[in-house]
Every structure is written in structure tokens, then in C-alpha cells.
Motif scaffolding. Structure first.
Motif, short mmCIF file in Angstrom:
data_model
loop_
_atom_site.label_atom_id
_atom_site.label_comp_id
_atom_site.label_asym_id
_atom_site.label_seq_id
_atom_site.Cartn_x
_atom_site.Cartn_y
_atom_site.Cartn_z
N LYS A 199 -8.06 3.99 -10.30
CA LYS A 199 -9.05 5.05 -10.08
C LYS A 199 -8.42 6.44 -10.19
CE LYS A 199 -11.97 2.17 -7.11
NZ LYS A 199 -12.58 2.00 -5.76
N ILE A 200 -7.35 6.52 -10.97
CA ILE A 200 -6.70 7.81 -11.19
C ILE A 200 -7.74 8.82 -11.69
CG2 ILE A 200 -5.03 9.01 -12.65
CD1 ILE A 200 -3.80 7.38 -10.40
N GLU A 201 -7.72 10.01 -11.06
CA GLU A 201 -8.72 11.04 -11.40
C GLU A 201 -8.21 12.05 -12.41
OE1 GLU A 201 -9.33 12.46 -7.48
OE2 GLU A 201 -10.00 10.51 -6.77
N ASN A 202 -6.94 12.42 -12.28
CA ASN A 202 -6.34 13.40 -13.19
C ASN A 202 -4.94 12.95 -13.56
OD1 ASN A 202 -8.30 15.86 -13.04
ND2 ASN A 202 -7.94 15.31 -10.88
N LEU B 65 -2.35 -0.65 -3.37
CA LEU B 65 -1.62 0.61 -3.53
C LEU B 65 -2.60 1.76 -3.72
CD1 LEU B 65 1.32 1.67 -3.73
CD2 LEU B 65 1.13 1.40 -6.21
N LYS B 66 -2.53 2.76 -2.84
CA LYS B 66 -3.52 3.84 -2.86
C LYS B 66 -3.03 5.12 -3.51
CE LYS B 66 -5.90 2.17 1.27
NZ LYS B 66 -6.35 2.49 2.66
N SER B 67 -1.73 5.34 -3.50
CA SER B 67 -1.21 6.56 -4.12
C SER B 67 0.23 6.33 -4.55
CB SER B 67 -1.28 7.75 -3.15
OG SER B 67 -0.44 7.54 -2.02
N TYR C 6 0.80 -1.21 0.00
CA TYR C 6 0.00 0.00 0.00
C TYR C 6 0.84 1.27 0.00
CZ TYR C 6 0.98 0.43 5.02
OH TYR C 6 1.60 0.56 6.23
N ASP C 7 2.14 1.13 0.27
CA ASP C 7 2.98 2.32 0.38
C ASP C 7 4.30 2.08 -0.34
OD1 ASP C 7 3.87 4.84 1.26
OD2 ASP C 7 4.86 3.95 3.00
N ILE C 8 4.60 2.93 -1.32
CA ILE C 8 5.86 2.84 -2.04
C ILE C 8 6.41 4.25 -2.21
CG2 ILE C 8 4.65 2.80 -4.27
CD1 ILE C 8 7.92 0.95 -3.65
N THR C 9 7.65 4.44 -1.81
CA THR C 9 8.33 5.73 -2.00
C THR C 9 9.34 5.56 -3.11
OG1 THR C 9 8.07 6.27 0.35
CG2 THR C 9 9.69 7.54 -0.90
N LEU C 10 9.13 6.26 -4.21
CA LEU C 10 10.01 6.14 -5.36
C LEU C 10 11.16 7.14 -5.27
CD1 LEU C 10 7.35 5.72 -8.20
CD2 LEU C 10 8.52 3.95 -6.88
N PRO C 11 12.38 6.74 -5.62
CA PRO C 11 13.55 7.62 -5.50
C PRO C 11 13.55 8.75 -6.52
CG PRO C 11 14.17 5.54 -6.49
CD PRO C 11 12.75 5.38 -6.07
N LYS C 12 14.20 9.84 -6.17
CA LYS C 12 14.17 11.05 -6.99
C LYS C 12 14.95 10.92 -8.30
CE LYS C 12 13.47 14.13 -3.05
NZ LYS C 12 14.01 15.28 -2.27
N PHE D 281 1.11 -0.08 -13.76
CA PHE D 281 0.25 -0.02 -12.57
C PHE D 281 -1.12 -0.64 -12.87
CE2 PHE D 281 3.36 3.33 -11.96
CZ PHE D 281 3.70 3.20 -10.61
N LYS D 282 -1.19 -1.46 -13.86
CA LYS D 282 -2.48 -2.03 -14.26
C LYS D 282 -3.11 -2.82 -13.11
CE LYS D 282 -4.75 -4.88 -17.76
NZ LYS D 282 -4.59 -5.69 -18.98
N ASN D 283 -4.40 -2.59 -12.95
CA ASN D 283 -5.21 -3.28 -11.93
C ASN D 283 -4.80 -2.95 -10.50
OD1 ASN D 283 -6.66 -4.37 -14.02
ND2 ASN D 283 -5.82 -6.43 -13.82
N ALA D 284 -4.10 -1.84 -10.31
CA ALA D 284 -3.89 -1.33 -8.95
C ALA D 284 -5.18 -0.62 -8.58
CB ALA D 284 -2.69 -0.38 -8.91
N ALA D 285 -6.16 -1.41 -8.18
CA ALA D 285 -7.56 -0.98 -8.16
C ALA D 285 -7.86 0.16 -7.20
CB ALA D 285 -8.46 -2.17 -7.86
N LEU D 286 -7.03 0.35 -6.17
CA LEU D 286 -7.28 1.42 -5.20
C LEU D 286 -6.48 2.69 -5.48
CD1 LEU D 286 -7.43 -0.54 -1.81
CD2 LEU D 286 -9.32 0.13 -3.32
N LEU D 287 -5.65 2.63 -6.51
CA LEU D 287 -4.80 3.77 -6.84
C LEU D 287 -5.65 4.93 -7.37
CD1 LEU D 287 -1.87 4.80 -7.01
CD2 LEU D 287 -1.77 3.87 -9.34
N LYS D 288 -5.58 6.06 -6.68
CA LYS D 288 -6.40 7.20 -7.08
C LYS D 288 -5.61 8.50 -6.92
CE LYS D 288 -8.59 7.49 -2.51
NZ LYS D 288 -9.88 7.49 -1.77
N GLY D 289 -6.28 9.61 -7.21
CA GLY D 289 -5.63 10.90 -7.09
C GLY D 289 -5.08 11.37 -8.41
N ASP D 290 -3.98 12.15 -8.36
CA ASP D 290 -3.39 12.74 -9.55
C ASP D 290 -2.07 12.08 -9.89
OD1 ASP D 290 -5.51 14.45 -9.32
OD2 ASP D 290 -4.33 16.20 -8.72
N ILE D 291 -1.81 11.98 -11.18
CA ILE D 291 -0.51 11.53 -11.68
C ILE D 291 0.09 12.69 -12.49
CG2 ILE D 291 0.69 9.96 -13.25
CD1 ILE D 291 -0.17 8.62 -10.68
N ILE D 292 1.31 13.05 -12.14
CA ILE D 292 2.00 14.13 -12.84
C ILE D 292 3.22 13.55 -13.54
CG2 ILE D 292 3.18 16.35 -12.60
CD1 ILE D 292 1.55 16.76 -10.01
#
Length: 269
Positions: free
Chosen positions: A240-243, A195-197, A173-179, A212-223
Motif C-alpha cells: 500500500k505504498i503511497e509515494n 510489515l507496516k513501514s 511488523y518491525d524491521i530496522t535496516l542498517p545504515k 517486498f512483494k505482498n507485504a500487504a500492510l506496508l504503506k507510507g513513503d519509500i525514498i
């Protein structure tokens, strides 16, 4: 090899006067790398693989290579303590299907982690990558089909997450990606259904097909920054990406990469 009554095997730094530099397949007989510099020395654990609950390499203070499938089949392994020196996992399933493995200590020793190293380690709830600054890639299938892994923080040195690296990690549910990350390869987080965000770093150039296919709870914005040139087929399908915001007008977008309900923006703001 001797496993004590508690199921613990402690591997010394030297065996028969030879420094341990290689660990070979635990389950084979005869002709594979084991201890020391003799590549014909015989097998490592043999039938002991069925008994060992803890593998302790902490007495080893010199660089060690674990060969392909060296821990495969350790069905009762619960705790792994790596050497206090640089560790290299060669390509191929080093501890694959160690279904009871819960703890990996001294993970900071790892300098290269081979494909499918911990694939199917379904009891491994967390893994500390953040102190592995010698590593640049999460290899293909490293943690795939692990349904206990809940959180991962990746080291700043990592630039690539390879194909299927976290495929089927249904508890993640939590992943921090490196810069400095540049590549999220095909199906890297496919079916990461908890995975939620996720925040895509500005450095990312490619988000692969079904990343990220079928990460069914993933929502919010992708930049996606101006550095992103490729968004692969079905990359965010089933989420469930919104934007989703594109800063690079030339970014190639694969078929069904964006959920139909998501709003696409050229530039955020």
C-alpha cells in the motif's frame, strides 16, 4: 550423548581430552564431523535429537563451527545457548525446522550465519542481530517461513540481506535496516504481510525483484537515494505504498515494481 530428565544437553569444552571445535549433523550416523578434530568420530545426537529441549554450548570458550544440518530435526528444541566464543554456521539448514525453538542465547558469538540456518523455526519470536557486529550478511533463507518472528534489529555491520532471508515471515511488523546496507535481494521480505513501514537506507544500491512483494500492510513513503541503481521487478507489488521518491534519474525500474496506486516523484520536495 546424554540428555538429562529435563531434556537438557550440556556440551563440555572437551571430550575424551579433545577440544570441541566442530559440531556435526545431529541426526546422521557414522561418518560426519562431531566433536574435537576427528572428522570421522561419529554422529552428534543420533536419536537424542527427538528428546532434547535445551542445547547448551556455553561451556565452550574456543571457536566452533556448526556444520550443515547439525541441528536439523531437533523437533522439541526450545532453547539454544551458543558458545562464549566465535561461532560459524556453515552453509545449510543448521537448525532448520526446530519448530519449538523460542530462545537463542549468546547470539553475539555468531560470526557467519549460513543459508536457511533458522528456516521454519516457527516459534522463534525475536532475534538479536544488533550486537552481531562481526556479521556482514543475512544469508539466503535465514528466517524464511517463520510465522512467529515479530521484530528484528540488524547489526550496523550488515551490508546485504540475501534472497528469501525473511520470506514468509508473516508476523514480522518491525524491521530496522542498517545504515550501511547496500543490497536487499530478491524476495527478501516476500509475504511479510504484517510489515507496516520500512525506511530504506541511503546506502542501498539494489532492491531486488519481489523484495517486498505482498507485504500487504506496508504503506507510507519509500525514498530511494542517488545510490540506488536498481529497483527489481514487482519489488513493492501488492503493498500500500503511497509515494515513492527517486533521487537517481538513472535508476532501472523493473516491471510492476511500483503499486499502481502509488505516486512516483523524481525528487522529494
Amino acid at each position: 550423548t546424554n540428555v538429562n530428565n529435563a531434556g537438557i544437553l550440556r556440551v563440555p569444552s572437551q571430550i575424551d581430552g579433545k577440544t570441541v571445535t566442530h559440531i556435526g549433523p545431529l541426526f546422521t550416523n557414522g561418518s560426519t564431523d562431531v566433536y574435537g578434530n576427528n572428522k570421522e568420530a561419529g554422529n552428534f545426537l543420533g536419536d537424542a535429537r527427538l528428546k532434547v529441549a535445551q542445547l547448551d554450548f556455553s561451556q565452550i570458550n574456543t571457536p566452533v563451527t556448526f556444520y550443515a544440518a547439525s541441528g536439523y530435526g531437533t523437533k522439541n528444541l526450545e532453547k539454544l545457548t551458543l558458545p562464549n566464543a566465535a561461532v560459524t554456521f556453515t552453509v545449510g539448514r543448521v537448525f532448520q525446522n526446530s519448530e519449538k525453538l523460542r530462545t537463542v542465547e549468546n547470539s553475539a558469538s555468531i560470526r557467519n550465519i549460513g543459508q536457511e540456518a533458522f528456516m521454519g523455526c516457527s516459534s522463534l519470536g525475536s532475534f538479536e542481530f544488533s550486537n552481531l557486529n562481526g556479521i556482514t550478511s543475512v544469508s539466503t533463507g535465514t528466517f524464511s517461513d517463520n510465522n512467529s518472528l515479530t521484530s528484528v534489529k540488524l547489526a550496523d555491520s550488515i551490508t546485504e540481506i540475501q534472497t528469501n532471508a525473511f520470506y514468509g515471515c508473516t508476523a514480522l511488523y518491525d524491521i530496522t535496516l542498517p545504515k550501511k546496507l547496500t543490497l536487499i535481494n530478491n524476495s527478501a521480505f516476500f509475504n511479510a504481510v504484517s510489515l507496516k513501514s520500512v525506511e530504506i537506507p541511503e546506502s542501498v544500491q539494489t532492491v531486488g525483484a519481489s523484495a517486498f512483494k505482498n507485504a500487504a500492510l506496508l504503506k507510507g513513503d519509500i525514498i530511494l537515494s542517488e545510490n540506488c541503481t536498481t529497483l527489481g521487478k514487482e519489488a513493492f507489488s501488492g503493498t500500500k505504498i503511497e509515494n515513492i521518491y527517486f533521487y537517481n534519474a538513472q535508476c532501472e525500474i523493473g516491471e510492476n515494481a511500483i503499486p499502481s496506486a502509488a505516486t512516483v516523484h523524481g525528487v522529494k520536495g
